[in-house]
Design a protein around this motif. Structure first.
Motif, PDB file in Angstrom:
ATOM      1  N   TRP A 188     -29.420  32.144  25.390  1.00  0.00           N
ATOM      2  CA  TRP A 188     -28.846  32.639  26.871  1.00  0.00           C
ATOM      3  C   TRP A 188     -27.441  32.698  26.781  1.00  0.00           C
ATOM      4  O   TRP A 188     -27.031  31.725  26.549  1.00  0.00           O
TER       5      TRP A 188
ATOM      6  N   GLU B 253     -26.458  34.962  31.673  1.00  0.00           N
ATOM      7  CA  GLU B 253     -27.884  34.997  31.915  1.00  0.00           C
ATOM      8  C   GLU B 253     -28.240  33.444  32.352  1.00  0.00           C
ATOM      9  O   GLU B 253     -29.116  33.395  33.264  1.00  0.00           O
ATOM     10  N   LYS B 254     -27.484  32.304  31.972  1.00  0.00           N
ATOM     11  CA  LYS B 254     -27.709  31.161  32.335  1.00  0.00           C
ATOM     12  C   LYS B 254     -27.820  31.070  33.800  1.00  0.00           C
ATOM     13  O   LYS B 254     -28.634  30.277  34.490  1.00  0.00           O
TER      14      LYS B 254
ATOM     15  N   ALA C  83     -30.698  32.861  35.494  1.00  0.00           N
ATOM     16  CA  ALA C  83     -31.866  31.906  35.493  1.00  0.00           C
ATOM     17  C   ALA C  83     -31.746  30.609  36.469  1.00  0.00           C
ATOM     18  O   ALA C  83     -32.772  30.514  37.010  1.00  0.00           O
TER      19      ALA C  83
ATOM     20  N   TYR D 132     -37.220  23.529  32.806  1.00  0.00           N
ATOM     21  CA  TYR D 132     -35.792  24.138  32.510  1.00  0.00           C
ATOM     22  C   TYR D 132     -35.111  24.075  31.221  1.00  0.00           C
ATOM     23  O   TYR D 132     -34.184  23.200  30.840  1.00  0.00           O
TER      24      TYR D 132
ATOM     25  N   TYR E 257     -34.266  26.216  27.433  1.00  0.00           N
ATOM     26  CA  TYR E 257     -33.820  27.491  27.363  1.00  0.00           C
ATOM     27  C   TYR E 257     -34.955  28.021  26.243  1.00  0.00           C
ATOM     28  O   TYR E 257     -35.282  29.260  26.124  1.00  0.00           O
TER      29      TYR E 257
ATOM     30  N   LEU F 151     -37.855  28.921  28.791  1.00  0.00           N
ATOM     31  CA  LEU F 151     -37.607  29.743  30.055  1.00  0.00           C
ATOM     32  C   LEU F 151     -38.549  31.012  30.031  1.00  0.00           C
ATOM     33  O   LEU F 151     -38.703  31.308  31.406  1.00  0.00           O
TER      34      LEU F 151
ATOM     35  N   PHE G  77     -40.515  31.618  33.270  1.00  0.00           N
ATOM     36  CA  PHE G  77     -40.517  32.715  34.201  1.00  0.00           C
ATOM     37  C   PHE G  77     -41.645  33.630  34.163  1.00  0.00           C
ATOM     38  O   PHE G  77     -42.304  34.045  35.247  1.00  0.00           O
TER      39      PHE G  77
ATOM     40  N   LEU H 115     -35.012  38.447  38.381  1.00  0.00           N
ATOM     41  CA  LEU H 115     -34.046  38.202  37.254  1.00  0.00           C
ATOM     42  C   LEU H 115     -33.033  39.300  36.606  1.00  0.00           C
ATOM     43  O   LEU H 115     -32.749  39.285  35.562  1.00  0.00           O
TER      44      LEU H 115
END
Lengths: 106, 106
Positions: free
Chosen positions: B6, B10-11, B14, B66, B68, B71, B75, B89
Motif C-alpha cells: 500500500w 492509499e494507507k 484505507a 488492520y 496490510y 486489508l 474491505f 475506497l
C-alpha cells in the motif's frame, strides 16, 4: 470436627436463609450491572463490565455453595460479610451455631 | 496474487475508511449492549449478555484486522456486510479495487 449432618428441619432453615441471601446478592448484582451499563460510553468500559461479570460470577459461585459439607463455612462467611445474621439461623443445633460463630471470629 | 503493498496515499484512505467503519460498529455495539442491559431482569440474562460480549469481541477483532496483508479481505468482507461501500475506497489502485470487488462476488 465440623458437624455436616443436617436434619430435615435444619435443612429447611438452612435452605430458606441461604436462598434469601442468594436472592439479595443476585438482585444487587443486577442493579449494579444495570447502573454500570447505563453509564458506559465506550467499548473499554464494556470489556471491563464483562470482566467484572466473570469475576462476580466466580465469587458468587464460591460464596453460595449449597453443599452440606460446606454449609457451616458458607454461613460463617455470609455472617462475616454481613449478608446474614446468626439469628436468621435460629432452629439449627447449638453445636452448628457454635461452630459457625467460632469461624466468624477467626 | 493479492497486492498487499500500500502506498502512503492509499494507507491514508484505507485508515480513514477502516476507522470510520470500526467506529460505527463499536457505536452500534454500545447501543445494543445498553439496550440489552436495560431490559435485563435476571442473572441468566446477565450471563447471556456476557457471552454475547465475548462473541462480539472476537467477531469484531476478526472483522477489523488492520494488517496490510489482510486489508483487501477485510474491505471485501465489510462491503459484503454492507458496512462500507466500494466508492468509499476511491483513490486506491485500480488493481486493489478489482481484487476487493472480485472477493465480494465469491
Amino acid at each position: 470436627m465440623i458437624d455436616s449432618i443436617w436434619t430435615n428441619a435444619e435443612k429447611k432453615i438452612a435452605r430458606r436463609v441461604f436462598d434469601a441471601a442468594a436472592e439479595r446478592e443476585l438482585s444487587l448484582l443486577i442493579s449494579e450491572f444495570k447502573s454500570k451499563a447505563a453509564s458506559a460510553t465506550d467499548t473499554e468500559t464494556l470489556w471491563n463490565i464483562r470482566d467484572w461479570l466473570n469475576k462476580r460470577q466466580s465469587e458468587i459461585d464460591s460464596e453460595f455453595d449449597y453443599r452440606y459439607s460446606r454449609l457451616i463455612f458458607v454461613f460463617a462467611n455470609l455472617i462475616r460479610a454481613r449478608k446474614i445474621n446468626i439469628n436468621d439461623l435460629a432452629g439449627i443445633s447449638e453445636q452448628k451455631l457454635a461452630e459457625i460463630l467460632s469461624l466468624t471470629e477467626q
